[in-house]
Design an enzyme around this catalytic site. Structure first.
Site, short mmCIF file in Angstrom:
data_model
loop_
_atom_site.label_atom_id
_atom_site.label_comp_id
_atom_site.label_asym_id
_atom_site.label_seq_id
_atom_site.Cartn_x
_atom_site.Cartn_y
_atom_site.Cartn_z
N ASP A 112 0.83 -1.20 0.00
CA ASP A 112 0.00 0.00 0.00
C ASP A 112 0.87 1.25 0.00
O ASP A 112 2.07 1.17 -0.28
CB ASP A 112 -0.97 -0.02 1.18
CG ASP A 112 -2.35 0.52 0.79
OD1 ASP A 112 -2.46 1.74 0.58
OD2 ASP A 112 -3.30 -0.28 0.67
N HIS A 142 -3.93 5.45 3.67
CA HIS A 142 -4.70 4.42 3.00
C HIS A 142 -4.35 3.02 3.50
O HIS A 142 -5.22 2.18 3.73
CB HIS A 142 -4.46 4.51 1.49
CG HIS A 142 -5.37 3.65 0.67
ND1 HIS A 142 -5.05 2.35 0.32
CD2 HIS A 142 -6.59 3.89 0.12
CE1 HIS A 142 -6.02 1.84 -0.41
NE2 HIS A 142 -6.97 2.75 -0.55
N SER A 176 -10.72 -1.00 -2.81
CA SER A 176 -9.59 -1.00 -1.90
C SER A 176 -9.94 -1.68 -0.58
O SER A 176 -9.05 -2.21 0.10
CB SER A 176 -9.13 0.42 -1.60
OG SER A 176 -8.49 1.00 -2.70
#
Length: 554
Positions: A190, A230, A408
């Site tokens: 990520d 994220h 995601s």
């Protein structure tokens, strides 16, 4: 403040060289330099512990995957010669037999003249800014380290608002049966994992030594608990253990946190970072890769992909994903969020032949409008399966529970479920597990390019696996060569019409036959018109009964 782990034991397996990165200003760019061969390398297939961990070798052994020359590190003499030209060497790649260097155009000309250099590719970077879009919902309740260490079986209320995303797949049932990912290792790729070392929901990863490694391939440093939020959100959907607030789908698993994405830009260098992280994950013994990243269009001057490039063989990251799967790792990737945009289709590496591409649905199981769809450019069904990605819950670096949209989140929710399911079925190969998930999908009867095989369900896997079906008379000849494939069906399978499908390792149907009861009084001969050498899966359906058998065509 909890101290960061050093992860010194895993640094041996990093595809990283000692020379530090140099100046990035001026004409210098990062380049991928491909070598012609591995001749003269001091590494050998007979001494793999010099470049692979015992866990990596055990994974290969379980799945009968032999070591090949692709597993060998690059020739150190070639690297030394690169350095002698004055270029900065950042990383090396075993699988691509290549090195990432930083140099000017003049230095690149010198590199390309070296006799062992096959070709080069420029990898550009431009700084921008990026943020995670989300909506805060509530604060996470603290959980004591002692409670987290013992993992008492969670009740429905322990999952908090995140219960539905686990229940949709039956992950909560898996947990009830004692499978929470324990003993499995998930590598998460990520854009960063800030505050993971400080949040109560992740305390068990540190206290139980379940955080097995960390590396930032963007900055070339061991600490990946930095940068974009994220990754922290993605990790929480799998690893969080905060009873009463949120429990992830594989809270008992081990984790590798690897930063491959620079959220400020989009360039080919990030595909190379993905490749290097996959090699790291392989060497460190990961079982599952989760990647909530996708690549289609790049910032100038990098060259973007087209839909025609989404054919399972073209993009750099897609080829890297297939090589990762070839080592026995289950590669779980998000399909993409382009379904309601101009691109529309799945992104790389979701187009790869051997990955599990995950799309998004809403709380009612309907396709999320933003979820990218298929087919791939060569006509394969994508995504493979779907999970909750519209209105999914996750944890922010500030400790708050939030709700947001994206494949995601669908991807890691599925990856955690798959890791826990693999724990329950340890003798399955990665490709067999993909087929297991597909065949247990809510749309398995008629897979399409919106939701693929649908939402997998734990309860359905209990009848989709021959070993659990408890029917000793279900059998197929294995391996097969030029002779017909012989399928034996017991009486329990003959009560209704039988449908037989033969799928290749990518899930593409190569043969289908309907069998009436009267036809099945003796062994059946299946004769697909064209079958290349390789692994195949034979799916048998009779009413609600489903089973999948594996065979090899020589």
């Amino acid at each position: 403040m909890r101290p960061l782990l050093l992860f010194a034991c895993l640094l041996l397996f990093l595809p990283v060289l000692a020379q530090e990165p140099g100046n990035t200003e001026g004409e210098e760019q990062k380049r991928l330099v491909y070598f012609t061969d591995k001749n003269g390398t001091p590494f050998s297939l007979s001494e793999p512990l010099e470049y692979l961990s015992p866990q990596a070798l055990q994974r290969r052994k379980r799945q009968s995957i032999p070591l090949i020359s692709r597993d060998l590190p690059v020739n150190p003499a070639y690297v030394a010669s690169l350095k002698a030209t004055g270029v900065t060497v950042w990383y090396t790649s075993r699988w691509f037999n290549a090195a990432v260097v930083q140099c000017s155009e003049e230095e690149l000309q010198q590199v390309e003249e070296l006799p062992f250099v096959k070709s080069t590719q420029t990898l550009n970077r431009i700084s921008q800014t990026g943020t995670l879009q989300q909506r805060a919902v509530q604060s996470i309740k603290p959980v004591s380290v002692a409670a987290a260490a013992y993992f008492p079986t969670p009740e429905a209320e322990d999952y908090g608002l995140a219960h539905h995303q686990a229940d949709m797949l039956g992950a909560d049932e898996l947990h009830q049966d004692g499978y929470n990912g324990a003993g499995m290792t998930i590598a998460v790729f990520d854009a960063g994992f800030p505050e993971v070392d400080k949040l109560p929901a992740f305390a068990h990863l540190f206290e139980n030594n379940h955080l097995k490694g960390s590396f930032d391939f963007v900055q070339k440093q061991a600490n990946a608990l930095v940068a974009d939020a994220h990754g922290t959100a993605v990790l929480s959907t799998m690893a969080a253990y905060a009873p009463g607030s949120m429990i992830g789908t594989a809270y008992g698993a081990n984790y590798l946190l690897l930063r491959t994405e620079d959220a400020s830009s989009e360039h080919n260098i990030e595909e190379v970072n993905w490749l290097l992280a996959a090699e790291y994950a392989d060497s460190a013994g990961a079982d599952v890769i989760n990647s909530s990243l996708g690549y289609t269009l790049f910032d100038a001057p990098s060259q973007s992909y087209t839909y025609q490039d989404m054919d399972g063989n073209t993009s750099l990251v897609t080829r890297a994903a297939d090589l990762a799967a070839a080592t026995g790792m289950l590669v779980v990737v998000s399909a993409g969020n382009e379904g309601n945009k101009k691109w529309r289709f799945v992104s790389a590496p979701a187009d790869a032949d051997s990955v599990l591409a995950v799309g998004a649905v809403d709380s009612l199981g309907m396709k999320a409008i933003f979820s990218s769809f298929g087919p791939t450019a060569d006509g394969r069904v994508k995504p493979d399966v779907v999970a909750l990605g519209q209105g999914a819950y996750f944890i922010l670096p500030n400790g708050n529970l939030a709700q947001g949209n994206g494949t995601s989140f669908a991807g890691p929710i599925m990856a955690g479920f798959a890791a826990s399911l693999w724990q329950a079925n340890p003798f399955k190969t990665n490709l067999e597990l993909i087929e297991m998930l597909r065949s247990s999908g809510s749309n398995a009867e008629n897979p399409d390019n919106n939701i693929g095989y649908g939402i997998p369900g734990y309860s359905r896997t209990l009848t989709a696996v021959p070993g659990l079906a408890n029917d000793e008379t279900l059998y197929i000849t294995n391996p097969v060569s030029r002779d017909p494939i012989i399928l034996y069906l017991g009486q329990e399978w003959l009560k209704q019409q039988v449908e037989v499908q033969v799928l290749d390792a990518t899930g593409k149907q190569v043969y289908r036959q309907s069998i009436a009861q009267a036809q099945a009084e003796q062994p059946l001969q299946l004769e697909p018109q064209t079958m290349r050498s390789g692994l195949y899966l034979c799916r048998i359906r009779s009413g609600s009964k489903v089973a999948t058998l594996r065979f090899v065509k020589l």
